[in-house]
Design an enzyme around this catalytic site. Structure first.
Site, short mmCIF file in Angstrom:
data_model
loop_
_atom_site.label_atom_id
_atom_site.label_comp_id
_atom_site.label_asym_id
_atom_site.label_seq_id
_atom_site.Cartn_x
_atom_site.Cartn_y
_atom_site.Cartn_z
N GLY A 20 0.78 -1.23 0.00
CA GLY A 20 0.00 0.00 0.00
C GLY A 20 0.81 1.27 0.00
O GLY A 20 0.29 2.34 0.32
N THR A 22 2.00 3.02 -2.56
CA THR A 22 1.48 3.98 -3.55
C THR A 22 0.21 4.64 -3.02
O THR A 22 0.04 5.86 -3.12
CB THR A 22 1.20 3.29 -4.88
OG1 THR A 22 2.45 2.82 -5.43
CG2 THR A 22 0.56 4.24 -5.87
N SER A 23 -0.69 3.86 -2.46
CA SER A 23 -1.94 4.41 -1.91
C SER A 23 -1.65 5.41 -0.81
O SER A 23 -2.24 6.51 -0.76
CB SER A 23 -2.82 3.29 -1.37
OG SER A 23 -3.13 2.36 -2.38
N THR A 500 -2.27 -3.54 -7.25
CA THR A 500 -0.81 -3.48 -7.44
C THR A 500 -0.20 -4.86 -7.69
O THR A 500 0.58 -5.01 -8.64
CB THR A 500 -0.15 -2.80 -6.23
OG1 THR A 500 -0.63 -1.46 -6.13
CG2 THR A 500 1.36 -2.79 -6.37
#
Length: 570
Positions: A20, A22-23, A500
């Site tokens: 996570g 990137t999130s 992803t």
């Protein structure tokens, strides 16, 4: 999150695929922009889905995010960056040196190290050129430089000009003189990374043992290289809402166990925990929810039919039909490759076959995944430290035997490059594949570096071996033909039913196909879809999985096994 209360100018998010990062990078950028800050979000992750998260097309130039004043983002293409880097290094020699020599220089610059340094070029330009980013209060980086990258930059030989005793006058980064002009820029960037007043490194992990081990390894490497201002974000911490849902209770208990046994290196870091959300962190509302204090009272949940795909035992039947060969589980870290490899190996051994299970992943725990070893099965490991030592000794005994003292010193320096470890492991990898002539060899392949570099390495290995040693072993000569033979090698692409991991697996498959290797099947691991769950968060996540399972079948591969979530995932 705590890090957004008094953020430094530079925020670097790093972690295993699928945790996570990137999130969280996108959500943090959004939150700071909504505080009135000017923010630039930069991604150099080749599998980045920043544009998908923001639901807005991006390029390698800063692009304003619609409906978010003050927020811009750019998506760096690592291959394009590497091409620009190669041209900057090789360009001055065009027309001055023979074409064959220029072509050789370009070949030298086609390896994984060049890609890493090209990506660092982007970081260096943004960190070292304050004028170009003066209009921004914060720079947020999705995917930080790794310890491997920074070790490359720390090699003294990278800055000393040509190594005269080297067969090609190059390092693993290509013509060394081409790096010299960047030395000051890189030094400023590394200095900025180590300055806790300007930079924070955010280690992102899931509450899972493997992800926490990887975060601890990265933390230690980066601390040794002077990047000490770190904090830990444990993302996706689950708390059961339905006490009658056994899957929910098991998932909560597993997360608590992982945190209770967190590596010591992480315990002293400032820590933030983010709960598992039912809604995927896509779009502005999804990103706001990721950092919100509370989940909305009701989560939309569409009905989910039984997932398509074949049974695990049916896949093993097809793998078994040839009576021998190589089976490789491949994918990013955290998708359960080790557990799946162990399960396949044990199943084949119990059916009466000779089986060798091994890994090139230094972080894998294959013995623990196997449990009791059945008759006819052996378990091994390619130890990177041991293989690197053997390789260095071999090169010094062959290529170094006729050098003078200064030449041997320079060759030893060249052999301290991180690329040497890749080459040493590759040689051991080739020898392991060679064992499959009369048995099954099941390989749990490393999640980074080794996977693509080793498969591309028919050229990369020969090139490196030509610089450092003499002769190419037969097992290496035969490796690529064996990997391309679908009757001898079966590659299983492993993923999770999330954005992803699926996109990273698709990128891996594309790389394999470019190398002439066709995967045998995909395995989606740890899926909620086959299970009966009543917890509202798990039901929402179960509904979301359907999109990714359908994408695999429709766009990536027609053979798919969907394995249910299990608390023995780690």
């Amino acid at each position: 999150m705590n890090l957004l209360r008094t953020p430094t100018r530079h925020l670097f998010f790093t972690g295993k695929g699928g945790v996570g990062k990137t999130s969280l990078a996108c959500a943090s950028a959004l939150a700071l922009a909504e505080q009135g800050k000017k923010v630039l979000l930069i991604s150099t992750d080749p599998a980045s889905n920043v544009d998908e998260v923001f639901e807005s097309p991006l390029s390698d130039a800063p692009t304003p995010i619609p409906e978010v004043p003050g927020l811009e983002a750019l998506n760096i293409d690592p291959e394009k960056a590497a091409a620009a880097y190669r041209e900057r290094v090789v360009g001055p020699y065009r027309g001055k040196l023979p074409e064959a020599v220029v072509n050789s220089m370009e070949e030298q610059l086609s390896g994984a190290c060049t890609m890493e340094i090209a990506a660092f070029d982007v970081f260096a330009a943004l960190l070292g050129d304050a004028e170009s980013t003066r209009g921004f209060d914060h720079l947020i980086f999705d995917t930080a430089p790794t310890g491997h990258t920074l070790r490359l930059l720390s090699l003294p030989s990278a800055w000393t000009g040509y190594i005269e005793t080297n067969t090609s006058g190059t390092s693993c980064l290509g013509p060394l003189e081409g790096l010299t002009s960047q030395k000051a820029i890189y030094a400023r960037a590394v200095d900025s990374l180590g300055d806790g007043e300007r930079t924070t490194l955010i280690l992102v992990s899931r509450p899972e043992a493997a992800a926490l081990r990887e975060a601890a390894r990265s933390s230690g490497e980066l601390r040794e290289l002077g990047v000490a201002n770190q904090l830990l974000v444990v993302n996706g911490l689950f708390q059961a809402r339905d006490p009658n849902d056994p899957v929910a209770l098991a998932l909560e208990a597993r997360g608590r166990r992982a945190l209770a046994h967190m590596p010591d290196l992480l315990r002293d870091l400032p820590r933030t925990e983010r709960p598992l959300r039912g809604r995927p962190p896509m779009g502005l509302e999804g990103l706001r929810l990721l950092l919100a204090e509370n989940e909305p009272p009701s989560v939309p949940c569409e009905s989910v039919g039984p997932p398509e795909g074949e049974a695990f035992d049916t896949l093993v039947d097809s793998l078994e039909s040839g009576g021998r060969g190589v089976i490789m589980t491949m994918g990013k870290g955290g998708v359960g490759k080790t557990t799946l490899a162990a399960r396949i190996a044990v199943t084949l051994a119990r059916r009466g076959h000779k089986v060798h299970l091994t890994t090139t992943d230094p972080a894998a725990h294959v013995e623990a995944a196997v449990g009791e070893i059945p008759a006819g099965m052996t378990v091994g490991r390619v130890d990177p430290v041991l293989e690197t030592r053997r390789y260095r000794e071999e090169v010094m005994a062959s290529a170094g035997k006729d050098l003078d003292e200064e030449g041997r010193r320079l060759l030893q320096e060249d052999l301290r490059s991180p690329c040497t470890e890749e080459i040493a492991v590759f040689q051991a990898f080739a020898k392991t594949v060679d064992q499959a002539r009369d048995r099954f060899v099941v390989l749990d392949t490393a999640p980074t570096g080794h996977t693509i570099l080793l498969l591309d390495a028919a050229q990369a290995y020969h090139r490196e071996l030509g610089r450092q040693s003499q002769g190419v072993p037969e097992a290496v000569e035969l490796l690529l033909p064996r990997l391309r033979d679908p009757a001898f090698t079966h590659v299983l692409i492993c993923s999770l039913p999330e954005a992803t991991p699926v996109h990273e697996a698709a990128a891996l498959q594309a790389d394999l196909r470019r190398a002439g290797i066709e995967p045998a099947a995909w395995i989606v691991n740890q899926a909620l879809s086959p299970l009966k769950v009543s917890d509202p968060i798990l039901r929402a996540r179960q509904a979301a999985e359907g999109r990714w399972i359908r994408e695999i079948l429709e766009q990536h591969h027609r053979r798919l096994v969907v394995e249910p979530w299990s608390e023995t995932h780690d």
